[in-house]
Write a protein that holds these residues in place. Structure first.
Motif, short mmCIF file in Angstrom:
data_model
loop_
_atom_site.label_atom_id
_atom_site.label_comp_id
_atom_site.label_asym_id
_atom_site.label_seq_id
_atom_site.Cartn_x
_atom_site.Cartn_y
_atom_site.Cartn_z
N VAL A 67 -5.69 9.21 -3.40
CA VAL A 67 -4.49 8.83 -4.16
C VAL A 67 -3.26 9.22 -3.35
O VAL A 67 -3.26 10.21 -2.61
CB VAL A 67 -4.45 9.51 -5.55
N THR A 68 -2.20 8.43 -3.51
CA THR A 68 -0.98 8.67 -2.76
C THR A 68 0.18 7.95 -3.43
O THR A 68 -0.02 7.02 -4.22
CB THR A 68 -1.11 8.18 -1.31
N ASP A 69 1.39 8.39 -3.10
CA ASP A 69 2.59 7.67 -3.56
C ASP A 69 3.27 6.97 -2.38
O ASP A 69 4.39 6.52 -2.50
CB ASP A 69 3.57 8.63 -4.24
N ASN A 70 2.57 6.86 -1.28
CA ASN A 70 3.14 6.31 -0.05
C ASN A 70 2.34 5.09 0.40
O ASN A 70 1.21 5.23 0.88
CB ASN A 70 3.15 7.39 1.04
N ILE A 71 2.91 3.91 0.29
CA ILE A 71 2.19 2.70 0.68
C ILE A 71 1.96 2.63 2.18
O ILE A 71 0.98 2.04 2.65
CB ILE A 71 2.92 1.42 0.19
N ASP A 72 2.86 3.24 2.95
CA ASP A 72 2.67 3.24 4.41
C ASP A 72 1.39 3.99 4.79
O ASP A 72 0.69 3.59 5.74
CB ASP A 72 3.88 3.88 5.10
N GLU A 73 1.09 5.05 4.06
CA GLU A 73 -0.16 5.78 4.30
C GLU A 73 -1.36 4.86 4.05
O GLU A 73 -2.34 4.87 4.81
CB GLU A 73 -0.23 6.99 3.37
N VAL A 74 -1.27 4.06 3.00
CA VAL A 74 -2.35 3.12 2.67
C VAL A 74 -2.55 2.11 3.79
O VAL A 74 -3.68 1.85 4.23
CB VAL A 74 -2.04 2.39 1.35
N LEU A 75 -1.46 1.51 4.25
CA LEU A 75 -1.55 0.43 5.23
C LEU A 75 -1.88 0.93 6.64
O LEU A 75 -2.28 0.14 7.49
CB LEU A 75 -0.25 -0.37 5.24
N ARG A 76 -1.74 2.22 6.87
CA ARG A 76 -2.14 2.78 8.17
C ARG A 76 -3.64 3.06 8.23
O ARG A 76 -4.20 3.21 9.32
CB ARG A 76 -1.37 4.08 8.45
N ASP A 77 -4.27 3.12 7.08
CA ASP A 77 -5.68 3.50 7.04
C ASP A 77 -6.56 2.31 7.41
O ASP A 77 -6.55 1.28 6.73
CB ASP A 77 -6.04 3.98 5.64
N PRO A 78 -7.35 2.40 8.47
CA PRO A 78 -8.19 1.27 8.90
C PRO A 78 -9.31 0.93 7.92
O PRO A 78 -9.92 -0.14 8.02
CB PRO A 78 -8.77 1.76 10.24
N ARG A 79 -9.58 1.79 6.97
CA ARG A 79 -10.61 1.49 5.97
C ARG A 79 -10.14 0.46 4.96
O ARG A 79 -10.94 -0.13 4.24
CB ARG A 79 -11.01 2.77 5.23
N VAL A 80 -8.83 0.23 4.89
CA VAL A 80 -8.25 -0.68 3.90
C VAL A 80 -8.19 -2.10 4.48
O VAL A 80 -7.45 -2.36 5.43
CB VAL A 80 -6.84 -0.23 3.47
N ASP A 81 -8.97 -3.01 3.91
CA ASP A 81 -8.97 -4.41 4.32
C ASP A 81 -8.06 -5.27 3.45
O ASP A 81 -7.59 -6.33 3.89
CB ASP A 81 -10.39 -4.99 4.25
N ALA A 82 -7.85 -4.85 2.22
CA ALA A 82 -7.08 -5.65 1.28
C ALA A 82 -6.37 -4.75 0.28
O ALA A 82 -6.80 -3.62 0.05
CB ALA A 82 -8.01 -6.62 0.53
N VAL A 83 -5.29 -5.27 -0.29
CA VAL A 83 -4.58 -4.53 -1.33
C VAL A 83 -4.46 -5.40 -2.58
O VAL A 83 -4.35 -6.62 -2.49
CB VAL A 83 -3.17 -4.09 -0.89
N ALA A 84 -4.52 -4.76 -3.74
CA ALA A 84 -4.29 -5.41 -5.02
C ALA A 84 -3.01 -4.84 -5.60
O ALA A 84 -2.92 -3.62 -5.82
CB ALA A 84 -5.46 -5.18 -5.96
N ILE A 85 -2.02 -5.69 -5.82
CA ILE A 85 -0.68 -5.23 -6.21
C ILE A 85 -0.46 -5.47 -7.70
O ILE A 85 -0.53 -6.60 -8.18
CB ILE A 85 0.39 -5.97 -5.38
N ALA A 86 -0.19 -4.39 -8.43
CA ALA A 86 0.07 -4.46 -9.88
C ALA A 86 1.33 -3.67 -10.19
O ALA A 86 1.29 -2.61 -10.82
CB ALA A 86 -1.12 -3.92 -10.66
N THR A 87 2.44 -4.18 -9.71
CA THR A 87 3.75 -3.54 -9.87
C THR A 87 4.71 -4.52 -10.53
O THR A 87 4.35 -5.68 -10.74
CB THR A 87 4.30 -3.12 -8.49
N PRO A 88 5.95 -4.11 -10.87
CA PRO A 88 6.90 -5.06 -11.45
C PRO A 88 7.13 -6.27 -10.54
O PRO A 88 7.04 -6.17 -9.31
CB PRO A 88 8.17 -4.21 -11.61
N VAL A 89 7.45 -7.40 -11.16
CA VAL A 89 7.62 -8.66 -10.41
C VAL A 89 8.63 -8.53 -9.27
O VAL A 89 8.43 -9.08 -8.19
CB VAL A 89 8.07 -9.79 -11.38
N SER A 90 9.69 -7.78 -9.51
CA SER A 90 10.75 -7.66 -8.50
C SER A 90 10.26 -7.05 -7.20
O SER A 90 10.87 -7.24 -6.15
CB SER A 90 11.91 -6.83 -9.06
#
Length: 342
Positions: free
Chosen positions: A51-74
């Motif tokens: 778990v994290t509050d930093n999306i950059d940490e998520v996108l730096r991780d090579p284990r992550v192939d895809a993201v599912a985004i469930a945030t406000p439309v803006s």
């Protein structure tokens, strides 16, 4: 094994997490949310998920192939574009972006990088809507109308109007079920709270043929209604999402018009044909789970998701045009030709 990160753990995020965790060919790697207090339940239930509050940490991780985004439309465009530019496949909540220009840029970026872009038009993946498309493709005769009502008391949204919150469902269903795409839209509505977006709206959509569509959405209704009618010359469909079992009913009813058509009512004969009604058996698999499994499958293969970026773009274009029409008290706004975004 496809590694997936969920961005946003508010209203819809827990549903994404639950379904992704159950997909055999996927691995839930991260859950990311700016509000750290939301992440404690994730750690308790899924101890192997970071778990994290930093999306950059998520996108730096090579284990992550895809993201599912469930945030406000803006925030959809910014987050989805950042993920695509990082080489990640994207599954984004509806509507996919706040403007058609943003949606088009996401579609172009995904295509340029050879990445999958899916939009969470959940109702399209229900057994009822899939069956409805099958019936329409089998033929209802000449198509006359598509009429839907989606009303309830609340939940009020402060960042988007009732059109962007509720009508998006019906427009995505219509886009999937009907062969023909609308060419213009007219919308009227009203906000009953100063400074807040419209809480009630009526959309009319026009087609090149004599087909017409109407969508009524309302946050101020005393009852909850989720009903769609599709009328053809030979058959008609009633789809009631609140029905526990017989959500789809097909009526073998229609009319025939005979006469000169010169305006003389005495020479115009209207014939009414009444036949049987039947309720087809439906697949009751959870729609979100089916949708996410298809997304994972598409990443592994060459197929495109049913509700891909182009489908999301078509819906956003209608929402945008409806918003323009609302601001001008129902002026008809022409839509971009379907062939340009098909």
């Amino acid at each position: 094994m496809i590694g997936i990160a969920v961005i946003g753990y508010g209203y819809w995020g827990p549903n994404l997490v639950r379904n992704i965790a159950d997909i055999p060919d996927a691995r839930l790697v991260y859950v990311c949310d700016l509000q750290k207090d939301r992440l404690a339940p994730v750690q308790a239930r899924y101890p192997t998920v970071a778990v994290t509050d930093n999306i950059d940490e998520v996108l730096r991780d090579p284990r992550v192939d895809a993201v599912a985004i469930a945030t406000p439309v803006s925030s959809h465009f910014k987050l989805a574009m950042k993920a695509l530019m990082a080489g990640r496949h994207v599954f984004v909540e509806k509507p996919m972006a706040a403007t058609s220009e943003e949606a088009r840029r996401l579609v172009d970026e995904a295509h340029r990088r050879g990445l999958k872009l899916a939009v969470d038009h959940t109702f399209v993946h229900t057994g009822a809507v899939r069956k409805m498309r099958e019936i329409v493709e089998d033929g209802l005769g000449d198509m006359y109308y598509y009429d839907s009502v989606r009303v309830n008391l609340g939940l009020f949204q402060h960042d988007v109007s009732v059109v962007w919150d509720l009508a998006v469902h019906d427009l995505s269903i219509m886009d999937y079920v009907l062969r023909e795409k609308p060419i213009a839209v007219s919308a009227t509505g009203m906000s009953h709270v100063i400074g807040e977006p419209e809480n009630i709206a009526y959309l009319n959509l026009f087609f090149e043929s004599k087909l017409i569509a109407h969508v009524h959405v309302n946050w101020l209704a005393p009852v909850k209604v989720r009903r769609t009618l599709i009328g053809g010359s030979s058959k008609m469909i009633v789809y009631d999402d609140l029905e526990p079992s017989e959500k789809i009913k097909v009526y073998d009813k229609g009319i025939t018009l005979n006469g000169t058509g010169n305006g003389d009512v005495y020479q115009m004969l209207v014939g009414y044909r009444t036949g049987d009604m039947y309720a087809p058996q439906l697949d009751m698999t959870e729609a979100l789970g089916r949708e996410l499994r298809q997304f994972v499958s598409c990443i592994d293969g060459d197929a495109q998701p049913t509700t891909d970026g182009l489908a999301g773009l078509r819906v956003v274009r209608i929402l945008e045009a409806a918003t323009q029409s609302l601001a001008q008290r129902g002026r008809v706004v022409e839509l971009e030709p379907a062939r340009m975004i098909a």
